[in-house]
Scaffold this active site. Structure first.
Site, mmCIF file in Angstrom:
data_model
loop_
_atom_site.group_PDB
_atom_site.id
_atom_site.type_symbol
_atom_site.label_atom_id
_atom_site.label_comp_id
_atom_site.label_asym_id
_atom_site.label_seq_id
_atom_site.Cartn_x
_atom_site.Cartn_y
_atom_site.Cartn_z
ATOM 1 N N ASN A 153 0.790 -1.238 0.000
ATOM 2 C CA ASN A 153 0.000 0.000 0.000
ATOM 3 C C ASN A 153 0.815 1.277 0.000
ATOM 4 O O ASN A 153 0.380 2.303 -0.518
ATOM 5 C CB ASN A 153 -0.987 -0.015 1.167
ATOM 6 C CG ASN A 153 -0.293 -0.050 2.511
ATOM 7 O OD1 ASN A 153 0.819 -0.553 2.642
ATOM 8 N ND2 ASN A 153 -0.949 0.510 3.517
ATOM 9 N N GLU A 252 5.032 -5.374 11.448
ATOM 10 C CA GLU A 252 4.031 -4.305 11.301
ATOM 11 C C GLU A 252 2.851 -4.920 10.559
ATOM 12 O O GLU A 252 2.912 -5.116 9.356
ATOM 13 C CB GLU A 252 4.644 -3.143 10.535
ATOM 14 C CG GLU A 252 5.762 -2.436 11.260
ATOM 15 C CD GLU A 252 5.296 -1.542 12.415
ATOM 16 O OE1 GLU A 252 6.138 -1.081 13.195
ATOM 17 O OE2 GLU A 252 4.075 -1.318 12.541
ATOM 18 N N CYS A 286 -3.181 0.598 7.011
ATOM 19 C CA CYS A 286 -3.204 -0.386 8.107
ATOM 20 C C CYS A 286 -3.850 0.173 9.363
ATOM 21 O O CYS A 286 -4.516 -0.523 10.111
ATOM 22 C CB CYS A 286 -1.800 -0.838 8.427
ATOM 23 S SG CYS A 286 -0.734 0.541 8.896
ATOM 24 N N GLU A 464 8.435 0.912 14.377
ATOM 25 C CA GLU A 464 9.167 1.612 13.328
ATOM 26 C C GLU A 464 9.145 3.094 13.665
ATOM 27 O O GLU A 464 8.256 3.560 14.401
ATOM 28 C CB GLU A 464 8.520 1.375 11.950
ATOM 29 C CG GLU A 464 8.783 -0.049 11.453
ATOM 30 C CD GLU A 464 8.452 -0.254 9.994
ATOM 31 O OE1 GLU A 464 7.503 0.383 9.479
ATOM 32 O OE2 GLU A 464 9.162 -1.064 9.348
#
Ligand SMILES: NC(=O)c1ccc[n+]([C@@H]2O[C@H](COP(=O)([O-])OP(=O)(O)OC[C@H]3O[C@@H](n4cnc5c(N)ncnc54)[C@H](O)[C@@H]3O)[C@@H](O)[C@H]2O)c1
Ligand SMILES: C[N+](C)(C)CC=O
Ligand SMILES: [K+]
Length: 490
Positions: A153, A252, A286, A464
């Site tokens: 994405n 993630e 997400c 992250e």
């Protein structure tokens, strides 16, 4: 005939042919056009990349911190100079409109690279005094060769969010982009080389997850895997990472995040937040707040505000500057999302707007799904329990703070959460009880380089961005020094 030439692998600072002889296609989801035939890396190519990365990493880590910082900052400058060109390629490959990719995808990637480039000289150890004759010092050493595996994405942003801390910490990275959107990661490799990154420090292996992804995860000389993707895949990656060489992982993963609207909320602001949290990137984000909890008394007013906003969405060609809602990333993903919409109907959710594929005129050639809103949703519906990863908002009503917190947490995910209220005591009281790693109060979606991001529960492992991520690309060596006598009992 594809729009672009065949896409090769990027190993050792140059394009090289995959030894597999096989390719897959990258498709423009807005038109169905074949953008490129992309080479599939073989297991031998993985070995070539690991050997190249090992050689490059030794050159890289022998440089001074300032030398490494300057090279990464040069890459930032080139990314910003080439922003629009890269955005156009990202738009072709993902279907995301230029109104997004020009201002978000490369920008937020370059910002993270700039953030970590600046931190390189600050990577330090400690000195721990034990006694007059002895002390300990620690060294933060790079891991060596690490792997990154990306989702489709935000392709170049994900490649940058993984490579920036990895390279800043002195590692070399082998990156596998999603086979759905492989093109811009290769451009990033070019840019790193142009900036002066030593050959082999950043390599791109295009290919399938069950092949290249698996081989990277299992490779004994790869010390860490940073993965972005679905929770189901993430569990496979984590299992093979631990069973192969017990390598460190960052995960993630997916989410089904709650957005809680309180009865004192500015309802226009709440509706604006809900729109961004569900329809930006055509819902393929997400952290999206896809479960929108609204007080029962405000349900009708909130619904009408949402409907009027959905009607304002400018669905169109991603190349049209006025478009703010493009196709989904692929025809296969479109079918998955349409399947969820059908389940919503069958399970009794009330469709407020949308709910079908858009096939008017030229849109029939693309993977367009109308922005869709269901209401009167229940917690036990498939559309409120599973991640759809598409433009589908589910509105649920609630009657008390205790109830909405319990229901918001009733999920195996824990990626994001948000609340809209004028009462900041309530905002912090509720947010502190929500089981999510990325939280927003009276806003949604911003993710600055300084902000560590990652999930609770089955939405991920590790983080992250932020300072903490840099530390996780190093390992601590403790060294004790004895300047006095040494006594043996033997
Ligand atoms: N938390 C985050 O930051 C974040 C960001 C973006 C997307 N996502 C999640 O990603 C998902 C959508 O992306 P997707 O469809 O590309 O996910 P996916 O899990 O299908 O694929 C992700 C990556 O994993 C690779 N892969 C597949 N099987 C593998 C295996 N067995 N071993 C190693 N690698 C393998 C794929 O090739 C791809 O590169 C959604 O669930 C979304 O929530 C999470
Ligand atoms: C946009 N991103 C990648 C930061 C989060 C999830 O899609
Ligand atoms: K594509």
């Amino acid at each position: 005939m594809a729009r672009f030439a065949d896409q090769q692998l990027y190993i050792g600072g140059q394009y090289v042919d995959a030894s597999s002889g096989a390719t897959f296609q990258s498709i423009n989801p807005a038109t169905g056009e074949v953008l490129a035939n992309v080479q599939r890396a073989s297991q031998d190519d993985v070995e070539r990349a690991v050997a190249s990365a090992e050689r490059g990493q030794k050159v890289w880590t022998a440089m001074t911190a300032m030398q490494r910082s300057r090279i990464l900052r040069k890459a930032v400058d080139i990314l910003r100079e080439r922003n629009d060109e890269l955005a156009e390629l990202e738009t072709l490959d993902t279907g995301k409109p230029l109104s997004e990719t020009r201002y978000v995808d490369i920008v937020t990637g370059a910002d993270v690279l700039e953030y970590y480039a600046g931190l390189i000289p600050a990577i330090e150890g400690e000195q721990i005094p034990l006694r007059d004759t002895s002390f300990v010092y620690t060294r933060r050493e790079p891991l060596g060769v690490v792997a990154g595996i990306g989702a489709w994405n935000y392709p170049i942003q994900i490649a940058l969010w993984k490579s920036a801390p990895a390279l800043a910490a002195g590692n070399a990275m082998i990156f596998k982009p999603s086979e759905v959107t492989s093109l811009t990661a290769l451009k990033l490799a070019e840019i790193y080389s142009e900036a002066g990154l030593p050959d082999g420090v950043f390599n791109v292996l295009t290919g399938l997850g069950a092949e290249v992804g698996q081989w990277l995860t299992e490779h004994p000389r790869i010390e860490k895997v940073s993965f972005t993707g679905g929770t189901v895949t993430g569990k496979k990656v984590m299992a093979s990472a631990s069973s192969s060489s017990l390598k460190e992982v960052t995960m993630e993963l997916g989410g089904k995040s709650p957005l809680i609207v309180c009865e004192d909320a500015d309802l226009d602001r709440a509706a604006d937040i809900a729109m961004m949290a569900n329809f930006y990137s055509s819902g393929q984000v997400c952290t999206n707040g896809t479960r929108v909890f609204v007080p029962r008394a405000l349900q009708a007013r909130f619904e009408s505000k949402i409907v009027e906003r959905v009607k304002r969405i400018r669905l169109g060609s991603p190349q049209d500057d006025t478009t703010n809602f493009g196709p989904l990333v692929s025809f296969a993903h479109m079918e998955r999302v349409l399947g969820y919409i059908e389940q919503g109907r069958q399970q009794g959710a009330r469709l407020l707007i949308g709910g079908e594929r858009v096939i008017d005129g030229a849109y029939a050639n693309g993977a367009y799904v109308a922005p869709t809103v269901f209401t009167d949703c229940r917690d036990d519906m498939t559309i409120t329990r599973e991640e759809i990863f598409g433009p589908v908002m589910s509105i649920l009503v609630y009657d008390s703070e205790e109830e909405v917190i319990r229901r918001a947490n009733d999920t195996t995910y824990g990626l994001a959460a948000g609340i809209v209220t004028r009462d900041l005591n309530r905002a912090h009281r509720v947010i502190h009880k929500l089981e999510a790693g990325i939280c927003w109060i009276n806003t949604w979606g911003e993710s600055a380089a300084e902000m560590p991001v990652g999930g609770y529960k089955q939405s991920g492992v590790g983080r992250e961005n932020g300072l903490t991520t840099l530390a996780h690309y190093t390992r601590i060596k403790s060294v004790q020094v004895e300047m006095g006598d040494y006594a043996s009992v033997f």
